[in-house]
Design an enzyme around this catalytic site. Structure first.
Site, PDB file in Angstrom:
ATOM      1  N   ARG A   1       0.819  -1.216   0.000  1.00  0.00           N
ATOM      2  CA  ARG A   1       0.000   0.000   0.000  1.00  0.00           C
ATOM      3  C   ARG A   1       0.852   1.265   0.000  1.00  0.00           C
ATOM      4  O   ARG A   1       0.515   2.263   0.632  1.00  0.00           O
ATOM      5  CB  ARG A   1      -0.967   0.014   1.189  1.00  0.00           C
ATOM      6  CG  ARG A   1      -1.918  -1.155   1.247  1.00  0.00           C
ATOM      7  CD  ARG A   1      -2.855  -1.197   0.045  1.00  0.00           C
ATOM      8  NE  ARG A   1      -3.670  -2.409   0.097  1.00  0.00           N
ATOM      9  CZ  ARG A   1      -3.350  -3.552  -0.487  1.00  0.00           C
ATOM     10  NH1 ARG A   1      -2.238  -3.648  -1.189  1.00  0.00           N
ATOM     11  NH2 ARG A   1      -4.128  -4.596  -0.387  1.00  0.00           N
TER      12      ARG A   1
ATOM     13  N   SER B   1     -10.991   0.259   3.636  1.00  0.00           N
ATOM     14  CA  SER B   1     -10.219  -0.118   4.823  1.00  0.00           C
ATOM     15  C   SER B   1      -9.535   1.124   5.391  1.00  0.00           C
ATOM     16  O   SER B   1      -8.745   1.767   4.701  1.00  0.00           O
ATOM     17  CB  SER B   1      -9.172  -1.165   4.463  1.00  0.00           C
ATOM     18  OG  SER B   1      -9.795  -2.357   4.026  1.00  0.00           O
TER      19      SER B   1
ATOM     20  N   GLU C   1      -4.922   4.139   6.311  1.00  0.00           N
ATOM     21  CA  GLU C   1      -4.681   3.909   4.883  1.00  0.00           C
ATOM     22  C   GLU C   1      -5.097   5.108   4.025  1.00  0.00           C
ATOM     23  O   GLU C   1      -4.381   5.471   3.095  1.00  0.00           O
ATOM     24  CB  GLU C   1      -5.406   2.642   4.427  1.00  0.00           C
ATOM     25  CG  GLU C   1      -5.112   2.265   2.983  1.00  0.00           C
ATOM     26  CD  GLU C   1      -5.618   0.877   2.630  1.00  0.00           C
ATOM     27  OE1 GLU C   1      -5.992   0.682   1.465  1.00  0.00           O
ATOM     28  OE2 GLU C   1      -5.623  -0.011   3.496  1.00  0.00           O
TER      29      GLU C   1
END
Length: 345
Positions: A159, A237, A335
């Site tokens: 990520r 998320s 995130e």
């Protein structure tokens, strides 16, 4: 002033001082370059699916990316696909599946635009774009040049990418992917998906079956945008799965013997954030005023009625993060990209 809340999947965020829409790469570069010349703070806005904007909004120019276009060429048993940054990601995945292009099918249903995929190194159900990105065309605000950045230069990790590590430098204009010409999915690396498809990890299935299974799994977790489902009023998320050193993993093992984990390269250990959150006492549907944890998935923080503020959301996020840290000694990291706000320490 243009309110930013309607441009985010969380439906949160105050006004932009100035707002413009770029319908071509040239226009996007021109707008950013002129803003830089006048030292105007700039926010380049894609699909708004991975964004948390402060209630105060953005005191500068917000540029909405609305560029379109997909081109492709065949290279033996592969297809080289170039999509403009403003293209809808899931529409590109759907086209790939229908055309028999394999490699991104397990990222079906991920909201947002193509331009965001290399920034976040978007991934789902065992695939991530780092596996298929060939190069990224971007405007380098430091050198004031349009550059083609090859995959090996993108610094992809979980990520993360060079684009995310310095959000102020690059503006993604287009992304080129290399996909296989195949009626079958890539090897299924995610056990839950493999089980649903009646095969084992490493197995392959028809592309359309993989896509439908992924969409079904995502819908069950409130991760496919649906105006009739309040759980989808989220940024997906909210926390990444922590990646721990061997020492950190050993400490966690003392606090939580037998906890779920996966080994990752470099002697590191990945731990599911959802498990940590649940075990710290935050169940699905946990509420704090007008915001709550999704009733379907503990990693998503939601604005179910649309009546919340960003301040409300951040308060819930801090409560969850601090609760996990107190119980397990692990600090969760957000995130989504924060604009004008932060979780703090």
């Amino acid at each position: 002033m243009e309110m930013l809340a309607p441009y985010t999947t969380l439906r949160l965020g105050g006004p932009a001082r100035d707002f413009a829409e770029a319908t071509s790469a040239e226009q996007l570069v021109s707008l950013v370059a002129e803003a830089d010349r006048t030292s105007t703070p700039t926010l380049v806005l894609g699909g708004g699916s991975n964004l948390v904007v402060a209630d105060e909004g953005f005191d500068g120019l917000v540029i909405k990316v609305a560029t379109e276009g997909v081109t492709f060429t065949r290279d033996r048993e592969q297809i080289v696909v170039t999509a403009e940054a403003g293209e809808d990601w899931d529409a590109l995945v759907a086209r790939a599946v229908s055309e028999g292009w394999s490699g991104i099918e397990c990222m079906s249903g991920v909201p947002g635009q193509v331009g965001s995929t290399p920034i976040q190194n978007v991934g789902a159900y065992g695939q991530e774009v780092a596996q298929t990105v060939r190069c990224v065309r971007a405007y380098d605000r430091l050198t004031r040049q349009v550059v083609d950045i090859e995959a090996r230069q993108c610094g992809f990790s979980y990520r993360d990418s060079v684009f995310k590590r310095d959000l102020s430098r690059y503006v993604v204009l287009a992304v080129t992917y290399t996909l296989d010409v195949s009626a079958l999915s890539g090897p299924l690396a995610y056990e839950e998906l493999a089980r649903r498809l009646g095969t084992e990890a490493g197995g392959r299935v028809p592309l359309a079956e993989a896509r439908e299974a992924v969409l079904a799994l995502r819908r069950g977790k409130g991760m496919v945008l649906d105006p009739d489902d309040p759980d989808t009023r989220s940024a997906g998320s909210f926390f990444t799965n922590p990646i721990l050193t061997a020492e950190q993993a050993a400490e966690l093992a003392v606090r939580a013997p037998g906890h779920p984990q996966w080994e990752v390269p470099g002697g590191l250990v990945k731990v599911p954030a959802a498990w940590l959150i649940e075990q710290a006492g935050f169940a699905k549907g946990y509420e704090r005023g007008p915001v709550r944890i999704s009733t379907k998935h503990t990693l998503a923080l939601t604005n179910p009625t649309g009546a919340a503020t960003t301040r409300d959301l951040l308060a819930l996020a801090r409560e969850v993060r601090d609760g996990v840290r107190e119980k397990f000694g692990v600090t969760l990291v957000n995130e989504p990209v924060m604009v004008g706000c932060t979780l703090g320490e």
